[in-house]
Design a protein around this motif. Structure first.
Motif, PDB file in Angstrom:
ATOM      1  N   PRO B  68       1.301  -0.023  -5.702  1.00 35.41           N
ATOM      2  CA  PRO B  68       0.429  -0.278  -4.548  1.00 35.41           C
ATOM      3  C   PRO B  68       1.093   0.151  -3.244  1.00 35.41           C
ATOM      4  O   PRO B  68       2.300   0.006  -3.064  1.00 35.41           O
ATOM      5  N   GLN B  69       0.319   0.762  -2.382  1.00 38.16           N
ATOM      6  CA  GLN B  69       0.810   1.171  -1.066  1.00 38.16           C
ATOM      7  C   GLN B  69       0.199   0.232  -0.020  1.00 38.16           C
ATOM      8  O   GLN B  69      -1.010   0.093   0.030  1.00 38.16           O
ATOM      9  N   PRO B  70       1.036  -0.390   0.815  1.00 39.56           N
ATOM     10  CA  PRO B  70       0.467  -1.248   1.864  1.00 39.56           C
ATOM     11  C   PRO B  70      -0.129  -0.374   2.955  1.00 39.56           C
ATOM     12  O   PRO B  70       0.265   0.783   3.093  1.00 39.56           O
ATOM     13  N   THR B  77       7.877  -8.225   5.187  1.00 41.87           N
ATOM     14  CA  THR B  77       9.192  -8.868   5.199  1.00 41.87           C
ATOM     15  C   THR B  77      10.179  -7.962   4.484  1.00 41.87           C
ATOM     16  O   THR B  77       9.789  -7.024   3.781  1.00 41.87           O
ATOM     17  N   PHE B  78      11.456  -8.279   4.631  1.00 40.60           N
ATOM     18  CA  PHE B  78      12.484  -7.464   4.002  1.00 40.60           C
ATOM     19  C   PHE B  78      12.321  -7.434   2.485  1.00 40.60           C
ATOM     20  O   PHE B  78      12.374  -6.387   1.848  1.00 40.60           O
ATOM     21  N   SER B  79      12.068  -8.610   1.863  1.00 44.96           N
ATOM     22  CA  SER B  79      11.982  -8.652   0.402  1.00 44.96           C
ATOM     23  C   SER B  79      10.717  -7.951  -0.094  1.00 44.96           C
ATOM     24  O   SER B  79      10.708  -7.353  -1.169  1.00 44.96           O
ATOM     25  N   GLN B  80       9.649  -7.986   0.706  1.00 47.05           N
ATOM     26  CA  GLN B  80       8.441  -7.238   0.335  1.00 47.05           C
ATOM     27  C   GLN B  80       8.732  -5.753   0.312  1.00 47.05           C
ATOM     28  O   GLN B  80       8.347  -5.035  -0.605  1.00 47.05           O
ATOM     29  N   LEU B  84       8.549  -3.166  -2.869  1.00 48.18           N
ATOM     30  CA  LEU B  84       7.738  -1.949  -2.834  1.00 48.18           C
ATOM     31  C   LEU B  84       8.579  -0.727  -3.183  1.00 48.18           C
ATOM     32  O   LEU B  84       8.180   0.127  -3.980  1.00 48.18           O
ATOM     33  N   ALA B  85       9.774  -0.675  -2.587  1.00 44.74           N
ATOM     34  CA  ALA B  85      10.656   0.467  -2.850  1.00 44.74           C
ATOM     35  C   ALA B  85      11.054   0.495  -4.322  1.00 44.74           C
ATOM     36  O   ALA B  85      11.081   1.549  -4.976  1.00 44.74           O
ATOM     37  N   GLU B  86      11.332  -0.692  -4.851  1.00 41.39           N
ATOM     38  CA  GLU B  86      11.701  -0.812  -6.265  1.00 41.39           C
ATOM     39  C   GLU B  86      10.583  -0.306  -7.156  1.00 41.39           C
ATOM     40  O   GLU B  86      10.794   0.489  -8.077  1.00 41.39           O
ATOM     41  N   GLY B  87       9.355  -0.745  -6.853  1.00 40.37           N
ATOM     42  CA  GLY B  87       8.183  -0.319  -7.639  1.00 40.37           C
ATOM     43  C   GLY B  87       8.017   1.189  -7.579  1.00 40.37           C
ATOM     44  O   GLY B  87       7.748   1.837  -8.603  1.00 40.37           O
ATOM     45  N   ALA B  88       8.189   1.772  -6.389  1.00 42.48           N
ATOM     46  CA  ALA B  88       8.030   3.220  -6.238  1.00 42.48           C
ATOM     47  C   ALA B  88       9.084   3.958  -7.051  1.00 42.48           C
ATOM     48  O   ALA B  88       8.793   4.962  -7.723  1.00 42.48           O
ATOM     49  N   ALA B  89      10.328   3.437  -7.045  1.00 44.94           N
ATOM     50  CA  ALA B  89      11.405   4.088  -7.787  1.00 44.94           C
ATOM     51  C   ALA B  89      11.123   4.036  -9.293  1.00 44.94           C
ATOM     52  O   ALA B  89      11.305   5.024 -10.014  1.00 44.94           O
ATOM     53  N   GLN B  90      10.658   2.861  -9.760  1.00 43.11           N
ATOM     54  CA  GLN B  90      10.337   2.725 -11.185  1.00 43.11           C
ATOM     55  C   GLN B  90       9.240   3.704 -11.588  1.00 43.11           C
ATOM     56  O   GLN B  90       9.315   4.360 -12.627  1.00 43.11           O
ATOM     57  N   ALA B  91       8.196   3.795 -10.787  1.00 44.17           N
ATOM     58  CA  ALA B  91       7.090   4.702 -11.093  1.00 44.17           C
ATOM     59  C   ALA B  91       7.582   6.141 -11.111  1.00 44.17           C
ATOM     60  O   ALA B  91       7.195   6.929 -11.977  1.00 44.17           O
ATOM     61  N   ALA B  92       8.471   6.476 -10.172  1.00 43.26           N
ATOM     62  CA  ALA B  92       9.001   7.844 -10.131  1.00 43.26           C
ATOM     63  C   ALA B  92       9.752   8.157 -11.414  1.00 43.26           C
ATOM     64  O   ALA B  92       9.622   9.246 -11.983  1.00 43.26           O
ATOM     65  N   ARG B  93      10.543   7.172 -11.897  1.00 46.75           N
ATOM     66  CA  ARG B  93      11.272   7.389 -13.153  1.00 46.75           C
ATOM     67  C   ARG B  93      10.313   7.552 -14.332  1.00 46.75           C
ATOM     68  O   ARG B  93      10.524   8.372 -15.222  1.00 46.75           O
TER      69      ARG B  93
END
Ligand code: ADP
Ligand code: MG
Lengths: 338, 340
Positions: B68-70, B77-80, B84-93
């Motif tokens: 999901p893209q906000p 927030t920082f943890s959000q 998001l970055a984590e999710g994007a990295a996983q999807a890229a892999r």
């Protein structure tokens, strides 16, 4: 075109299949290679075609004076008809026949219109004009055979080579195609070699017959010559049924069933050599009647009479009769040792 | 007595299925065993794959590939942001693993087709010394554990391997980095954008391992057919003056097309699904992940739903394979009938 086979030998591993074959076929001749199964007929035909190679250093295949031993199969100008027909299953009859024309190099490839005309005329020749769009699987055996022949003829080969062309067909179709082939040959006069193991077929169709046995050509002569003057015992025995009579010397005389005459016991004009026998069996075979006699020394003697002769004799089973050989073959040279 | 045995059941000649004259009971038992077995070992796991994949709903399934893209103006927030970055990295892999799987299959398949045709041709249409040995060798990958096969490649091409000194220095261009550079540097307008060094632990090793486990499929599906067809049609074409190429493309290939396609389908299915051999030579580096390797990693990271989502794609490919295989089998049978 003349075909010469000069001193060709072929072995598979250690077993020789052809031994020093020499054969000279005249232009426009129809020659059959006749012999029992395994005698090397197919191998010889395939060597002439260029499908198989003769043994190294053994000899040459010469077309019109030109040595073609090293010429590729596709460049020898032969038309080959396989025993299995080898029609292209996925192509229509039309495309099968057109295949060789389409495969020609561009500069001498006929135009589409020329191809169409050529195929059409070949379809007429084989009497299958309305079958152009059918597939091989939709044809009968005899029709497939004719398509295979037309396909080979399309490229106007200098030689037509047929391997047991009618081998897989039933007797009626065989006989029909046989005379059709003879007529075809009389029309187009292409030098033709055809392989068969059927004596009747070879004798009826060919100009000359090459009788093969065990990798050798035993005799090469006209049908009449091979039948009436067989060169040796092998040829005699292979060309038809025969009876063996052992004389006092121990040597056997060979007599064809139709060379035996039967006499009524009451006949006065029978020859001195006639022997007595009993009619054991009578078999009707149309124009020929096959009689089985049992001679006094309990040997079986096969006799063939014309239907007319049979009627004149009025033979009955179990009847006592006289018989004598009109013609015997006993003077063959002894078989050479290998 | 209830009509259990029909002694006079007519035997229908030519029917493909022999009429079973065994008791109805035996038939029922056998059918039940088969159905239960297939349900436990095939159907339930397959349903479970999709069930788990959709355990967070369709949105959860979708987000494995498209996180999901906000909205641009959202304040996070920082943890959000980190999530998001984590999710994007996983999807890229995940996408990278899909890309590699497809690329490997795309490289392996043509090689296998060429090899399969050559091998089937050599072992069926020629008679030569060692033919039986060659036929047996083609089957080798079926009897060797894929993990062992992978290890052999590592031992052969790895740092201490026999070919190691050469293989570890090997520089090879990435065929998928080929791009247009124009004519400024000479007559050749294409150039590679990337090169790799070494073999083991690079995508090249993945390709090698995949070739090893898949090469029998095409050859094996062609062999019986080619053997059966003999060489007469080819010889007929050659005797009519056709060239070798023409004979191959116009006669041989059409005659084996369904068997070839069948082999291609099996080969692709295996190339997509291979785990053992590929796992050993991948070095567990993310860029070397194929889909099965990616699934294992997601699973080990306790990301079950994402693991099953990727697995569902493979399962879907398997189902398509099955359908394609049946269609080809049916077509081949129909063709075989037509030619007899
Ligand atoms: N490719 C081959 N390999 C080994 N032996 C063969 C091969 N082809 C033919 N032969 C052998 O050669 C002999 C002659 O065969 P062939 O020419 O087919 O005879 P025919 O056509 O007269 O029946 C047979 O004994 C056969 O077994
Ligand atoms: Mg033969």
């Amino acid at each position: 075109m003349t075909i010469e086979v000069k001193n060709i030998s072929k072995s598979y591993g250690a077993s020789p299949v052809l031994r020093n074959i020499d054969l000279k076929i005249n232009s426009g001749e129809l020659v059959s290679l006749l012999g029992p199964s395994g005698s090397g007929k197919t191998t010889l035909l395939r060597i002439i075609a260029g499908i198989e190679e003769a043994d190294r250093g053994s000899g040459a295949v010469v077309f019109d004076g030109e040595d073609v031993s090293d010429v590729d199969l596709g460049r020898r100008g032969i038309g080959f008809v396989f025993q299995s027909y080898a029609l292209f299953k996925h192509l229509s009859v039309f495309e099968n026949i057109a295949f060789g024309l389409r495969a020609k190099p561009r500069r001498n490839r006929p135009t589409e219109a020329q191809i169409k005309e050529k195929v059409q005329s070949l379809l007429e020749l084989i009497q299958l004009s309305s079958f152009a769009q059918r597939y091989p699987s939709q044809l009968s055996g005899g029709q497939r055979q004719r398509v295979a022949l037309a396909r080979a003829l399309a490229v106007e080969p200098r030689v037509l080579l047929l391997d047991e062309p009618f081998g897989a067909l039933d007797a009626t179709v065989r006989r029909e195609l046989r005379s059709w082939l003879r007529h075809l040959h009389d029309t187009i006069h292409v030098t033709t070699i055809f392989v068969t193991h059927d004596q009747e077929e070879a004798l009826e169709v060919s100009d000359r017959v090459a009788v093969m046995g065990n990798g050798r050509i035993e005799q090469f002569a006209s049908p009449q010559e091979v039948y009436e003057n067989p060169a040796n015992e092998f040829v005699f025995k292979f060309l038809g049924n025969y009876n063996v009579f052992h004389g006092r010397s121990g040597a056997g005389a060979l007599v064809r069933p139709h060379d035996i005459a039967i006499f009524r016991t009451s006949d006065g004009d029978r020859p001195d050599a006639a022997q007595t026998a009993v009619v054991a069996h009578i078999g009707f075979g149309g124009p020929v009647v096959k009689i089985e006699l049992e001679s006094d020394d309990k040997n079986r003697v096969d006799v063939e009479l014309t239907a007319q002769a049979y009627h004149d004799l009025k033979l009955q089973r179990g009847e006592k009769v006289w018989f004598a050989a009109r013609r015997a073959h006993s003077d063959f040279p002894p078989e050479y040792a290998i | 007595m209830a009509g259990a045995i029909t002694a006079r059941a007519p035997i229908s000649i030519g029917s493909k299925r022999a009429v079973a004259t065994e008791s109805v009971l035996a038939r029922r038992v056998l059918i039940t065993i088969t159905v239960v077995f297939l349900t436990i070992f095939v159907l339930v796991p397959l349903i479970n794959v999709f069930n788990q994949a959709f355990s967070k709903g369709f949105e959860g399934y979708w987000s494995v590939f498209f996180p999901p893209q906000p909205p641009d103006d959202a304040t996070l927030t920082f943890s959000q942001k980190r999530r998001l970055a984590e999710g994007a990295a996983q999807a890229a892999r995940t996408w990278s693993s899909i890309g590699l799987t497809v690329a490997v299959a795309a490289v392996v398949l043509p090689l296998n087709i060429i090899f399969g045709l050559a091998a089937a041709w050599a072992t069926t249409k020629f008679n030569f010394r060692g033919r039986a040995l060659l036929t047996a060798l083609i089957d080798l990958p079926f009897s060797v554990s894929p993990v062992v096969a992978g290890l052999v490649f590592v031992l052969l091409l790895g740092r201490n391997g026999i070919l190691g000194p050469w293989a570890t220095q090997l520089v090879w261009p990435d065929p998928f980095s080929l791009h247009w550079v124009g004519f400024e540097n000479g007559v050749w307008p294409l150039a590679f954008g990337r090169t790799h060094t070494g073999v083991i632990f690079t995508p090249l090793a993945i390709v090698l391992a995949t070739i090893f486990v898949t090469f029998p499929f095409v050859a094996r599906s062609l062999t019986p057919l080619m053997e059966n067809q003999g060489t007469d049609e080819e010889l007929a074409a050659l005797s009519l003056g056709a060239s070798g190429w023409r004979t191959f493309f116009k006669i041989t290939l059409p005659n084996v097309k369904w068997a070839l396609l069948y082999g291609v389908i099996l080969c692709l299915a295996r190339a997509f699904g291979e785990f053992g051999a590929v796992s050993v030579v991948s070095g567990h580096i993310d860029v070397n992940d194929t889909m099965p390797l990616r699934i294992e990693k997601l699973w080990n990271e306790y990301n079950n739903q994402a693991a099953f989502t990727v697995a569902s794609v493979l399962a879907f490919v398997a189902v398509i394979t099955l359908v394609a295989k049946s269609v080809v089998e049916w077509k081949a049978a129909r063709d075989a009938e037509r030619t007899n």
